[in-house]
Design a protein around this motif. Structure first.
Motif, mmCIF file in Angstrom:
data_model
loop_
_atom_site.group_PDB
_atom_site.id
_atom_site.type_symbol
_atom_site.label_atom_id
_atom_site.label_comp_id
_atom_site.label_asym_id
_atom_site.label_seq_id
_atom_site.Cartn_x
_atom_site.Cartn_y
_atom_site.Cartn_z
ATOM 1 N N HIS A 145 1.697 42.305 -23.876
ATOM 2 C CA HIS A 145 1.353 41.458 -25.028
ATOM 3 C C HIS A 145 -0.099 41.686 -25.429
ATOM 4 C CE1 HIS A 145 4.920 39.501 -23.446
ATOM 5 N NE2 HIS A 145 5.039 38.882 -24.606
ATOM 6 N N PHE A 146 -0.476 41.190 -26.610
ATOM 7 C CA PHE A 146 -1.860 41.217 -27.045
ATOM 8 C C PHE A 146 -2.140 39.995 -27.897
ATOM 9 C CE2 PHE A 146 0.522 43.430 -30.261
ATOM 10 C CZ PHE A 146 -0.092 43.155 -31.467
ATOM 11 N N ALA A 147 -3.422 39.670 -28.036
ATOM 12 C CA ALA A 147 -3.827 38.473 -28.773
ATOM 13 C C ALA A 147 -4.199 38.818 -30.207
ATOM 14 C CB ALA A 147 -5.019 37.814 -28.089
ATOM 15 N N VAL A 148 -3.807 37.939 -31.117
ATOM 16 C CA VAL A 148 -4.241 38.030 -32.511
ATOM 17 C C VAL A 148 -4.730 36.650 -32.931
ATOM 18 C CG1 VAL A 148 -2.688 39.921 -33.140
ATOM 19 C CG2 VAL A 148 -1.918 37.585 -33.430
ATOM 20 N N TYR A 149 -5.633 36.623 -33.890
ATOM 21 C CA TYR A 149 -6.155 35.374 -34.432
ATOM 22 C C TYR A 149 -5.703 35.263 -35.871
ATOM 23 C CZ TYR A 149 -8.803 35.198 -30.196
ATOM 24 O OH TYR A 149 -9.140 35.152 -28.873
ATOM 25 N N VAL A 150 -5.083 34.137 -36.200
ATOM 26 C CA VAL A 150 -4.459 33.949 -37.500
ATOM 27 C C VAL A 150 -4.960 32.647 -38.107
ATOM 28 C CG1 VAL A 150 -2.252 33.712 -38.710
ATOM 29 C CG2 VAL A 150 -2.395 35.147 -36.675
ATOM 30 N N GLY A 151 -5.188 32.660 -39.400
ATOM 31 C CA GLY A 151 -5.593 31.450 -40.093
ATOM 32 C C GLY A 151 -6.585 31.760 -41.184
ATOM 33 N N GLU A 152 -6.800 30.767 -42.037
ATOM 34 C CA GLU A 152 -7.724 30.961 -43.144
ATOM 35 C C GLU A 152 -9.125 30.491 -42.770
ATOM 36 O OE1 GLU A 152 -5.385 28.983 -46.149
ATOM 37 O OE2 GLU A 152 -4.739 30.921 -46.923
ATOM 38 N N GLU A 153 -9.294 29.214 -42.486
ATOM 39 C CA GLU A 153 -10.617 28.715 -42.115
ATOM 40 C C GLU A 153 -10.780 28.725 -40.599
ATOM 41 O OE1 GLU A 153 -11.684 25.049 -43.940
ATOM 42 O OE2 GLU A 153 -10.974 25.705 -45.892
ATOM 43 N N GLN A 154 -9.910 28.037 -39.906
ATOM 44 C CA GLN A 154 -9.940 28.033 -38.448
ATOM 45 C C GLN A 154 -8.901 29.019 -37.964
ATOM 46 O OE1 GLN A 154 -9.314 24.272 -36.560
ATOM 47 N NE2 GLN A 154 -9.139 25.164 -34.530
ATOM 48 N N LYS A 155 -9.309 29.914 -37.104
ATOM 49 C CA LYS A 155 -8.407 30.927 -36.565
ATOM 50 C C LYS A 155 -7.766 30.411 -35.289
ATOM 51 C CE LYS A 155 -9.988 34.122 -39.451
ATOM 52 N NZ LYS A 155 -9.941 33.529 -40.748
ATOM 53 N N ASN A 156 -6.457 30.488 -35.225
ATOM 54 C CA ASN A 156 -5.728 30.116 -34.014
ATOM 55 C C ASN A 156 -5.201 31.369 -33.349
ATOM 56 O OD1 ASN A 156 -6.027 27.275 -34.029
ATOM 57 N ND2 ASN A 156 -4.577 27.175 -35.709
ATOM 58 N N ARG A 157 -5.136 31.323 -32.040
ATOM 59 C CA ARG A 157 -4.763 32.482 -31.238
ATOM 60 C C ARG A 157 -3.262 32.495 -30.983
ATOM 61 N NH1 ARG A 157 -4.900 33.353 -25.367
ATOM 62 N NH2 ARG A 157 -5.463 35.509 -24.971
ATOM 63 N N TYR A 158 -2.682 33.672 -31.149
ATOM 64 C CA TYR A 158 -1.271 33.893 -30.851
ATOM 65 C C TYR A 158 -1.176 35.101 -29.933
ATOM 66 C CZ TYR A 158 -0.235 30.722 -34.658
ATOM 67 O OH TYR A 158 -0.168 29.612 -35.465
ATOM 68 N N VAL A 159 -0.263 35.051 -28.997
ATOM 69 C CA VAL A 159 -0.006 36.174 -28.106
ATOM 70 C C VAL A 159 1.337 36.756 -28.517
ATOM 71 C CG1 VAL A 159 0.363 36.878 -25.720
ATOM 72 C CG2 VAL A 159 -1.350 35.149 -26.255
ATOM 73 N N VAL A 160 1.317 38.027 -28.896
ATOM 74 C CA VAL A 160 2.530 38.669 -29.405
ATOM 75 C C VAL A 160 2.861 39.899 -28.559
ATOM 76 C CG1 VAL A 160 2.172 37.849 -31.769
ATOM 77 C CG2 VAL A 160 1.217 40.027 -31.096
#
Length: 98
Positions: A36-51
């Protein structure tokens, strides 16, 4: 065309990871499961997702990464990639890849 799979809610919960500062993100970066790897998603505040790494083989995800590279580059202060889209769109998008 969107597909709704029965396990959508469970996958959504599994993907959702909140980000609350650099220190917590640094601790989490060591907790990424193998494959897996981490990505940060969001417009103002970025939230972390592990995909899963298998998403890298998907042409649609490759296009999303190309857009991310154009907008943000491949460096992120939290140690992951930044994806330039709203979280709800990302969750819908990744649920279709499964």
């Amino acid at each position: 065309m969107a597909f709704r799979l029965p396990g959508f809610v469970q996958r959504k919960k599994a993907l959702r990871r909140s980000l609350s500062g650099i220190k917590e993100a640094a601790l989490k970066s060591t907790n990424i499961p193998k494959g897996h790897f981490a990505v940060y998603v969001g417009e103002e505040q970025k939230n972390r997702y592990v995909v899963p790494l298998s998403y890298l083989n998907e042409p649609a995800f490759q296009e999303l990464l190309s857009m991310a590279e154009e907008e943000f580059g491949y460096e992120h202060p939290m140690g992951g990639l930044t994806i330039p889209c709203r979280e709800d769109i990302f969750i819908d998008f990744t649920s279709q890849l499964n």
